[in-house]
Design a protein around this motif. Sequence first.
Motif, PDB file in Angstrom:
ATOM      1  N   THR A 108       0.817  -1.228   0.000  1.00 30.26           N
ATOM      2  CA  THR A 108       0.000   0.000   0.000  1.00 30.26           C
ATOM      3  C   THR A 108       0.844   1.270   0.000  1.00 30.26           C
ATOM      4  O   THR A 108       0.302   2.355   0.152  1.00 30.26           O
ATOM      5  CB  THR A 108      -0.954   0.034   1.212  1.00 30.26           C
ATOM      6  OG1 THR A 108      -0.171   0.088   2.409  1.00 30.26           O
ATOM      7  CG2 THR A 108      -1.886  -1.160   1.226  1.00 30.26           C
ATOM      8  N   THR A 116      -1.072  -3.133  -4.473  1.00 30.21           N
ATOM      9  CA  THR A 116      -2.258  -3.743  -3.854  1.00 30.21           C
ATOM     10  C   THR A 116      -3.499  -2.891  -4.073  1.00 30.21           C
ATOM     11  O   THR A 116      -4.556  -3.414  -4.455  1.00 30.21           O
ATOM     12  CB  THR A 116      -2.023  -3.984  -2.356  1.00 30.21           C
ATOM     13  OG1 THR A 116      -0.928  -4.897  -2.201  1.00 30.21           O
ATOM     14  CG2 THR A 116      -3.257  -4.559  -1.688  1.00 30.21           C
ATOM     15  N   VAL A 117      -3.398  -1.610  -3.848  1.00 30.52           N
ATOM     16  CA  VAL A 117      -4.566  -0.726  -3.982  1.00 30.52           C
ATOM     17  C   VAL A 117      -5.087  -0.742  -5.415  1.00 30.52           C
ATOM     18  O   VAL A 117      -6.292  -0.875  -5.652  1.00 30.52           O
ATOM     19  CB  VAL A 117      -4.223   0.707  -3.521  1.00 30.52           C
ATOM     20  CG1 VAL A 117      -5.381   1.656  -3.782  1.00 30.52           C
ATOM     21  CG2 VAL A 117      -3.838   0.709  -2.047  1.00 30.52           C
ATOM     22  N   ARG A 121      -8.857  -2.267  -5.932  1.00 31.74           N
ATOM     23  CA  ARG A 121      -9.910  -1.259  -6.120  1.00 31.74           C
ATOM     24  C   ARG A 121     -10.921  -1.616  -7.221  1.00 31.74           C
ATOM     25  O   ARG A 121     -12.121  -1.397  -7.031  1.00 31.74           O
ATOM     26  CB  ARG A 121      -9.279   0.114  -6.370  1.00 31.74           C
ATOM     27  CG  ARG A 121     -10.333   1.217  -6.351  1.00 31.74           C
ATOM     28  CD  ARG A 121      -9.743   2.596  -6.292  1.00 31.74           C
ATOM     29  NE  ARG A 121      -9.392   2.924  -4.919  1.00 31.74           N
ATOM     30  CZ  ARG A 121      -8.327   3.612  -4.563  1.00 31.74           C
ATOM     31  NH1 ARG A 121      -7.490   4.034  -5.467  1.00 31.74           N
ATOM     32  NH2 ARG A 121      -8.103   3.890  -3.299  1.00 31.74           N
ATOM     33  N   ASP A 127     -16.829   1.843  -2.083  1.00 31.94           N
ATOM     34  CA  ASP A 127     -15.640   2.257  -1.349  1.00 31.94           C
ATOM     35  C   ASP A 127     -16.024   2.547   0.094  1.00 31.94           C
ATOM     36  O   ASP A 127     -17.149   2.963   0.375  1.00 31.94           O
ATOM     37  CB  ASP A 127     -15.032   3.527  -1.959  1.00 31.94           C
ATOM     38  CG  ASP A 127     -14.411   3.284  -3.322  1.00 31.94           C
ATOM     39  OD1 ASP A 127     -13.857   2.189  -3.545  1.00 31.94           O
ATOM     40  OD2 ASP A 127     -14.484   4.191  -4.167  1.00 31.94           O
ATOM     41  N   GLY A 132      -9.715   4.475   5.478  1.00 31.85           N
ATOM     42  CA  GLY A 132      -8.399   5.063   5.218  1.00 31.85           C
ATOM     43  C   GLY A 132      -8.198   6.362   5.970  1.00 31.85           C
ATOM     44  O   GLY A 132      -7.112   6.632   6.498  1.00 31.85           O
ATOM     45  N   ARG A 151      -1.387   4.318   1.588  1.00 33.70           N
ATOM     46  CA  ARG A 151      -2.632   4.393   0.813  1.00 33.70           C
ATOM     47  C   ARG A 151      -3.613   3.339   1.298  1.00 33.70           C
ATOM     48  O   ARG A 151      -4.381   2.781   0.518  1.00 33.70           O
ATOM     49  CB  ARG A 151      -2.317   4.223  -0.671  1.00 33.70           C
ATOM     50  CG  ARG A 151      -1.397   5.327  -1.188  1.00 33.70           C
ATOM     51  CD  ARG A 151      -1.002   5.156  -2.640  1.00 33.70           C
ATOM     52  NE  ARG A 151      -0.397   3.872  -2.897  1.00 33.70           N
ATOM     53  CZ  ARG A 151      -0.805   3.025  -3.862  1.00 33.70           C
ATOM     54  NH1 ARG A 151      -1.817   3.334  -4.640  1.00 33.70           N
ATOM     55  NH2 ARG A 151      -0.200   1.879  -4.028  1.00 33.70           N
ATOM     56  N   THR A 153      -6.661   1.375   2.277  1.00 35.82           N
ATOM     57  CA  THR A 153      -7.987   1.596   1.703  1.00 35.82           C
ATOM     58  C   THR A 153      -8.905   0.426   2.030  1.00 35.82           C
ATOM     59  O   THR A 153      -8.450  -0.619   2.493  1.00 35.82           O
ATOM     60  CB  THR A 153      -7.869   1.798   0.171  1.00 35.82           C
ATOM     61  OG1 THR A 153      -9.097   2.295  -0.337  1.00 35.82           O
ATOM     62  CG2 THR A 153      -7.510   0.508  -0.538  1.00 35.82           C
ATOM     63  N   CYS A 164      -7.248  -3.088   3.018  1.00 33.67           N
ATOM     64  CA  CYS A 164      -5.857  -3.164   2.575  1.00 33.67           C
ATOM     65  C   CYS A 164      -4.998  -2.341   3.520  1.00 33.67           C
ATOM     66  O   CYS A 164      -5.093  -1.106   3.540  1.00 33.67           O
ATOM     67  CB  CYS A 164      -5.724  -2.646   1.146  1.00 33.67           C
ATOM     68  SG  CYS A 164      -6.739  -3.546  -0.045  1.00 33.67           S
TER      69      CYS A 164
END
Length: 194
Positions: A108, A116-117, A121, A127, A132, A151, A153, A164
Motif C-alpha cells: 500500500t 495492492t490498492v 480497487r 468504497d 483510510g 494508501r 484503503t 488493505c
Amino acid sequence: MVDFQSRNTRRDEETDDGGDDDADEAETDDHHHDHDADTVGAAVLTVSSSRSLDDDPGGDAIAAAFEDAGHSVVTRELVADGYDNVQGSVDNLVGRGDVDVVVTTGGTGVTPDDVTVEAVRPLFDKDLPGFGELFRRLSYDEVGTKVVGTRATAGVADGTPVFCLPGSENAARLGSEDVIVPEIEHLVGLASRE
C-alpha cells in the motif's frame, strides 16, 4: 442580527415530544445492529515478494486481532507483489463461502511494486473511504507526517468487506485492532444483507 439562542430553543421545543431521547437513541441503535454477524470468518492475505508465512509479523498481528475477538481466521495466504497475483487472490477469497472479510497486508506504499490498492480497487462495488481516513489519523500519532506515504484503503467486493493495510507489524496491528475488528460484525452484517 439573528438570535441563534431563540432559534435553537424553538427548534428544541418543536422536536421535544416529552420522550426519553437516550432511550430512543438506544432503541434505534439496537435496531440498527439487528443484522450484525455473530462471528466472522476472516481471510488474511500477505502481499510480499520477500516474506514467508513463517516470517509474517503483519499477518500474525491481523490474525491475532480477529482470534482475540472470538472470530476465526479461515485462511492465511501469501502472494508475491504483482497486480494480477493480488487481484486474483483477493477475487478468489471474496468468492469463498467461508470468508466474510478479507484483510491484506503489504503493497500500500509508494514504491513501484506497491500495487495492492490498484489491484483491489476494481473489485470494489462500494468504497469505504472512512477506513483510510481514520487509519491515517490514528497512524499520525505513531509516525507523524510519514503517514502521507500510506494508501490504506477499504471497500466492499461482492458483499464482502476488504481492507488493505500496510505491511508493517505496527500498522497491521493498529488497523486491525483499533479500526477493523471493532466494526467488523456490523460491516459484515450490512454488506451481506439482502
